[in-house]
Design an enzyme around this catalytic site. Sequence first.
Site, PDB file in Angstrom:
ATOM      1  N   GLN A 130      29.143  44.260  50.018  1.00  0.00           N
ATOM      2  CA  GLN A 130      29.613  45.120  48.933  1.00  0.00           C
ATOM      3  C   GLN A 130      29.366  44.443  47.588  1.00  0.00           C
ATOM      4  OE1 GLN A 130      33.723  46.867  50.013  1.00  0.00           O
ATOM      5  NE2 GLN A 130      33.422  45.169  51.411  1.00  0.00           N
ATOM      6  N   ASN A 131      28.972  43.162  47.634  1.00  0.00           N
ATOM      7  CA  ASN A 131      28.783  42.411  46.393  1.00  0.00           C
ATOM      8  C   ASN A 131      27.471  42.791  45.724  1.00  0.00           C
ATOM      9  OD1 ASN A 131      31.111  41.222  47.162  1.00  0.00           O
ATOM     10  ND2 ASN A 131      30.189  39.313  47.870  1.00  0.00           N
ATOM     11  N   VAL A 132      27.501  42.790  44.395  1.00  0.00           N
ATOM     12  CA  VAL A 132      26.307  43.177  43.637  1.00  0.00           C
ATOM     13  C   VAL A 132      25.684  41.956  42.950  1.00  0.00           C
ATOM     14  CG1 VAL A 132      27.043  45.573  43.306  1.00  0.00           C
ATOM     15  CG2 VAL A 132      27.793  43.849  41.663  1.00  0.00           C
ATOM     16  N   HIS A 176      26.669  48.446  47.726  1.00  0.00           N
ATOM     17  CA  HIS A 176      27.057  48.961  46.407  1.00  0.00           C
ATOM     18  C   HIS A 176      26.020  48.675  45.317  1.00  0.00           C
ATOM     19  CE1 HIS A 176      31.600  49.051  47.679  1.00  0.00           C
ATOM     20  NE2 HIS A 176      30.948  50.127  48.039  1.00  0.00           N
ATOM     21  N   CYS A 179      14.722  60.597  35.395  1.00  0.00           N
ATOM     22  CA  CYS A 179      13.450  61.200  34.976  1.00  0.00           C
ATOM     23  C   CYS A 179      12.441  61.101  36.120  1.00  0.00           C
ATOM     24  CB  CYS A 179      12.922  60.543  33.696  1.00  0.00           C
ATOM     25  SG  CYS A 179      12.351  58.858  33.877  1.00  0.00           S
ATOM     26  N   SER A 233      39.044  43.229  50.615  1.00  0.00           N
ATOM     27  CA  SER A 233      40.403  43.776  50.741  1.00  0.00           C
ATOM     28  C   SER A 233      40.431  44.962  51.702  1.00  0.00           C
ATOM     29  CB  SER A 233      40.929  44.205  49.371  1.00  0.00           C
ATOM     30  OG  SER A 233      40.025  45.125  48.783  1.00  0.00           O
TER      31      SER A 233
HETATM   32  P1  OAD Z   1      38.661  42.856  46.302  1.00  0.00           P
HETATM   33  O1  OAD Z   1      38.922  42.205  44.993  1.00  0.00           O
HETATM   34  O2  OAD Z   1      39.282  44.181  46.534  1.00  0.00           O
HETATM   35  O3  OAD Z   1      39.110  41.900  47.494  1.00  0.00           O
HETATM   36  C1  OAD Z   1      38.700  40.567  47.574  1.00  0.00           C
HETATM   37  C2  OAD Z   1      39.288  39.962  48.835  1.00  0.00           C
HETATM   38  O4  OAD Z   1      38.830  38.624  48.936  1.00  0.00           O
HETATM   39  C3  OAD Z   1      40.813  39.933  48.902  1.00  0.00           C
HETATM   40  O5  OAD Z   1      41.245  40.500  50.130  1.00  0.00           O
HETATM   41  C4  OAD Z   1      41.136  38.432  48.831  1.00  0.00           C
HETATM   42  O6  OAD Z   1      42.280  38.099  49.603  1.00  0.00           O
HETATM   43  C5  OAD Z   1      39.899  37.830  49.423  1.00  0.00           C
HETATM   44  N1  OAD Z   1      39.578  36.434  49.026  1.00  0.00           N
HETATM   45  C6  OAD Z   1      39.752  35.831  47.814  1.00  0.00           C
HETATM   46  N2  OAD Z   1      39.257  34.584  47.829  1.00  0.00           N
HETATM   47  C7  OAD Z   1      38.744  34.385  49.068  1.00  0.00           C
HETATM   48  C8  OAD Z   1      38.051  33.307  49.708  1.00  0.00           C
HETATM   49  N3  OAD Z   1      37.776  32.156  49.068  1.00  0.00           N
HETATM   50  N4  OAD Z   1      37.694  33.461  51.004  1.00  0.00           N
HETATM   51  C9  OAD Z   1      37.955  34.612  51.675  1.00  0.00           C
HETATM   52  N5  OAD Z   1      38.593  35.661  51.124  1.00  0.00           N
HETATM   53  C10 OAD Z   1      38.972  35.565  49.845  1.00  0.00           C
HETATM   54  O7  OAD Z   1      37.060  42.920  46.483  1.00  0.00           O
HETATM   55  P2  OAD Z   1      36.219  43.811  47.504  1.00  0.00           P
HETATM   56  O8  OAD Z   1      36.942  44.037  48.767  1.00  0.00           O
HETATM   57  O9  OAD Z   1      34.858  43.214  47.566  1.00  0.00           O
HETATM   58  O10 OAD Z   1      33.115  48.313  44.302  1.00  0.00           O
HETATM   59  O11 OAD Z   1      36.132  45.166  46.698  1.00  0.00           O
HETATM   60  C11 OAD Z   1      35.453  46.252  47.270  1.00  0.00           C
HETATM   61  C12 OAD Z   1      34.816  47.058  46.184  1.00  0.00           C
HETATM   62  O12 OAD Z   1      35.806  47.424  45.214  1.00  0.00           O
HETATM   63  C13 OAD Z   1      33.788  46.303  45.369  1.00  0.00           C
HETATM   64  O13 OAD Z   1      32.496  46.311  45.963  1.00  0.00           O
HETATM   65  C14 OAD Z   1      33.764  47.051  44.080  1.00  0.00           C
HETATM   66  C15 OAD Z   1      35.261  47.225  43.883  1.00  0.00           C
HETATM   67  O14 OAD Z   1      35.650  48.295  43.116  1.00  0.00           O
HETATM   68  C16 OAD Z   1      32.406  48.879  43.341  1.00  0.00           C
HETATM   69  O15 OAD Z   1      32.296  48.385  42.242  1.00  0.00           O
HETATM   70  C17 OAD Z   1      31.773  50.162  43.772  1.00  0.00           C
END
Ligand code: OAD
Length: 254
Positions: A103-105, A121, A133, A195
């Site tokens: 999901q990372n960009v 994403h 276009c 998350s």
């Molecule tokens: P989140 O910010 O929602 O969640 C990040 C997760 O990483 C949390 O569950 C943390 O507990 C966990 N975390 C933090 N540090 C960590 C580490 N060192 N090792 C393991 N886990 C760790 O980010 P995403 O789940 O990626 O979408 O968010 C999903 C989507 O929501 C993203 O792709 C983005 C956002 O809105 C778009 O922009 C379309």
Amino acid sequence: MALDEQIEQVANRLKTAQRMTVMTGAGVSVASGIPTFRGDEGFWKEVRPEQIATPQAFRKDPKFVWDWYDSRREKLKECSPNRGHEVLASWSNRFPDFTLITQNVDGLHELAGTKNVIRYHGSLWEVGCWEECPTSPHRWEDRTCPIPDHPPKCPYCGGLIRPGVVWFGEVIDPEVLVMSSQASRCDVFFTIGTSSLVYPAAGLVSDAKDHGAFTVEINTESTPSREVVDVSLVGKSENVLDQIELALSRSVSS
Ligand code: OAD
């Protein structure tokens, strides 16, 4: 069960795995210096997603949106893959049929050398024509950083260009959906550093489990996926992946 016993259990299961799929989220890049979205220092604490990450926000104020994305690109330029990215890159060579859905960009999995990455994403390093276009490709790579004039213009039609990421309210590329769904038919499925709140990405771990995969989560906190997976490894992905890799190398050489 203690974490090191769980790690041995997972490493044992990996010894015979052929088809491996990994889903990653922002937590995987924290050790590279990139904030998550929903954590205390997360992007969505600094700005509301509807001000930045929707087509409506871009229509209303494209300069504001580009100021934000360009500053993310500038910070990202200084970041490198961490140990978690490295282990996953090595798994992409170790397992005969490996897919990484991210999901990372930020492009850090690709920079680490991971093969077969699906960018669920999109990418911060891609752009597309806002007017769609007919002469422009759907998305193209543009690493100009910083971008001199905000908002930047489409080289094909002179209209606006947009960041090549998926915004809230937009659909995921149908080809990406099909490839990800196929990849969820696997022997082992990992969900790491996400998350598990944003769908459809968050649903893939349940799909994998329903199709018989052994499922593993790595996260520092509890998420809805914890209820779904066979093994929940609580810890930082950069450490836990390193420990799994060590256990796997030990068991393969013994
Ligand atoms: P989140 O910010 O929602 O969640 C990040 C997760 O990483 C949390 O569950 C943390 O507990 C966990 N975390 C933090 N540090 C960590 C580490 N060192 N090792 C393991 N886990 C760790 O980010 P995403 O789940 O990626 O979408 O968010 C999903 C989507 O929501 C993203 O792709 C983005 C956002 O809105 C778009 O922009 C379309």
